[in-house]
Design a protein around this motif. Structure first.
Motif, mmCIF file in Angstrom:
data_model
loop_
_atom_site.group_PDB
_atom_site.id
_atom_site.type_symbol
_atom_site.label_atom_id
_atom_site.label_comp_id
_atom_site.label_asym_id
_atom_site.label_seq_id
_atom_site.Cartn_x
_atom_site.Cartn_y
_atom_site.Cartn_z
ATOM 1 N N ILE A 104 0.828 -1.224 0.000
ATOM 2 C CA ILE A 104 0.000 0.000 0.000
ATOM 3 C C ILE A 104 0.860 1.272 0.000
ATOM 4 C CG2 ILE A 104 -1.647 1.371 1.350
ATOM 5 C CD1 ILE A 104 -2.713 -1.359 2.448
ATOM 6 N N GLU A 147 2.248 2.839 -3.082
ATOM 7 C CA GLU A 147 1.169 3.307 -3.956
ATOM 8 C C GLU A 147 0.735 4.719 -3.557
ATOM 9 O OE1 GLU A 147 -0.426 1.674 -6.558
ATOM 10 O OE2 GLU A 147 1.130 0.142 -6.410
ATOM 11 N N LEU A 148 0.859 5.039 -2.260
ATOM 12 C CA LEU A 148 0.432 6.357 -1.783
ATOM 13 C C LEU A 148 1.548 7.389 -1.904
ATOM 14 C CD1 LEU A 148 -1.451 5.441 1.544
ATOM 15 C CD2 LEU A 148 -2.292 5.385 -0.811
ATOM 16 N N ARG A 166 -2.515 11.367 -3.841
ATOM 17 C CA ARG A 166 -2.677 9.958 -3.468
ATOM 18 C C ARG A 166 -2.460 9.747 -1.973
ATOM 19 N NH1 ARG A 166 -1.963 5.661 -7.918
ATOM 20 N NH2 ARG A 166 -2.796 6.842 -9.641
ATOM 21 N N ALA A 194 -5.684 11.164 -0.297
ATOM 22 C CA ALA A 194 -6.837 10.289 -0.511
ATOM 23 C C ALA A 194 -6.664 8.968 0.232
ATOM 24 C CB ALA A 194 -7.036 10.029 -2.003
ATOM 25 N N GLY A 195 -5.426 8.452 0.266
ATOM 26 C CA GLY A 195 -5.149 7.214 0.984
ATOM 27 C C GLY A 195 -5.373 7.374 2.481
ATOM 28 N N ALA A 221 -8.966 7.315 3.075
ATOM 29 C CA ALA A 221 -9.488 5.949 2.957
ATOM 30 C C ALA A 221 -9.173 5.128 4.211
ATOM 31 C CB ALA A 221 -8.902 5.267 1.723
ATOM 32 N N ILE A 222 -7.985 5.346 4.801
ATOM 33 C CA ILE A 222 -7.630 4.622 6.028
ATOM 34 C C ILE A 222 -8.614 4.993 7.142
ATOM 35 C CG2 ILE A 222 -5.889 4.465 7.871
ATOM 36 C CD1 ILE A 222 -3.753 4.702 5.608
ATOM 37 N N GLY A 248 -12.409 6.566 -1.199
ATOM 38 C CA GLY A 248 -11.019 6.836 -1.559
ATOM 39 C C GLY A 248 -10.903 7.397 -2.963
ATOM 40 N N LEU A 299 -9.658 11.075 -4.072
ATOM 41 C CA LEU A 299 -8.548 11.199 -5.019
ATOM 42 C C LEU A 299 -8.896 12.193 -6.128
ATOM 43 C CD1 LEU A 299 -5.717 10.263 -5.967
ATOM 44 C CD2 LEU A 299 -6.886 8.593 -7.402
#
Lengths: 106, 224
Positions: free
Chosen positions: A51, A54-55, A70, A73-74, A77-78, A94, A98
């Protein structure tokens, strides 16, 4: 020519062996206790390790910055996953965040 | 009765397909972009049938990594399936070898999540294994079809849609609710920090390093 088929067959065979392992050996072989305990940490460790890049990684570089959409947005999402425990809400929320941050910071 | 179990397993898995379908498509797009022949890209979905590791493989191949590193990384990513295998084994012990072989093949994250929930509620008597098969088949059909669609659409999906971000989001949705105690949390955080620090290493070796560090941190934290 890359070793496409070699990779597919080897990784596929080993993955299948992993999935079959305990199902096939149940009752005939007992895995060591330390191994079973260590297995519990495989999903959080491996998935977190996938993960984070990716962020954080933008164009091959780690970008630890409040203008990285990212990362923002990550993080959202968490928080959504933690509060809601709902897969669909986490993915949909998420993506919306984003798009929002990409638009605002674009 | 068998048919009802099969269909019921299929039905319980349907909501999860919303997360799987975009994945499969993006995987197909990326695999072709990385140079995989369409037949190989589709065969990987059929043989490996493991989304996150397929993404990793495509990523590593695109970066020109040696095949041994690619295979090793895929194995580390899929090692969590051993945990699923161990947790389902007691419920499947009475089944013939053929059934075990088939159910092991469809043992992916989503089918496991739906299946173990069902077994813990219903026990293993009767035709419960048809339920697990139904769940696995639902994921399988969706994964193969969305892969094919991705291969077919190829570059027509604009990069601006950022659909690849759904990979990170799905994993966040799987991991975060599971961090129920200190060792699990420490394991995740340690792996996360290690993967960022080790990012400059070639061939994503940081991933393997981070996984080992995370497991070690969890075990260490248990003893504190």
């Amino acid at each position: 020519m890359t070793d496409f088929w070699l990779i597919i067959l080897l990784a596929g065979g080993l993955t299948y062996a992993i999935r079959l392992s305990f199902i096939a050996l149940h009752g005939r072989w007992q895995a060591p206790q330390w191994f079973v305990r260590a297995l519990r940490y495989v999903p959080p460790a491996v998935l977190s390790a996938i993960i984070l890049p990716e962020l954080l990684v933008v164009d091959g570089q780690v970008l630890l910055s409040p203008i990285n959409p990212r990362l923002l947005a990550g993080t959202a999402a968490i928080l959504i996953a933690w509060r809601s425990r709902n897969v669909f809400l986490t993915i949909a929320g998420g993506m919306l965040f984003l798009y929002l941050f990409q638009f605002l910071l674009g | 009765m068998k048919r009802i179990q099969l269909l019921s397993g299929f039905q319980y898995t349907l909501p999860l397909l919303i997360g799987i379908a975009p994945f499969g498509m993006i995987y197909g797009v990326l695999a072709v972009k990385a140079g995989f022949p369409p037949a190989a890209a589709q065969a990987m979905s059929a043989i490996l049938f493991a989304g996150s590791s397929q993404f990793m493989i495509v990523n590593l191949v695109a970066a020109g990594s040696p095949w041994l590193v690619v295979v090793l990384t895929a194995v580390v990513v899929n090692l969590r399936h051993a945990l699923y295998s161990a947790s389902l084994a007691p419920f499947l012990k009475h089944l013939p070898a053929g059934w075990k072989a088939v159910l092991a093949y469809v043992l992916v994250d989503e089918a496991y999540a739906v299946g173990i929930h069902h077994y813990e509620r219903e026990g293993s008597a009767g035709h419960q294994h048809w339920f697990l098969l139904g769940s696995g088949l639902a994921v399988w059909v969706c994964w193969q079809a969305s892969t094919a669609l991705g291969i077919f659409l190829g570059a027509q999906i604009p990069a601006a849609w950022s659909l690849d971000f759904t990979l990170a989001l799905t994993f966040i949705a799987i991991v975060v609710p599971g961090l129920k105690n200190r060792p699990l949390l420490l394991s995740a955080v340690t792996a996360a920090v290690t993967t960022v620090v080790a990012h400059p290493l070639p061939y994503k070796l940081g991933l393997i390093l981070a996984a080992l560090a995370g497991i070690a941190a969890g075990l260490w934290s248990e003893r504190q």
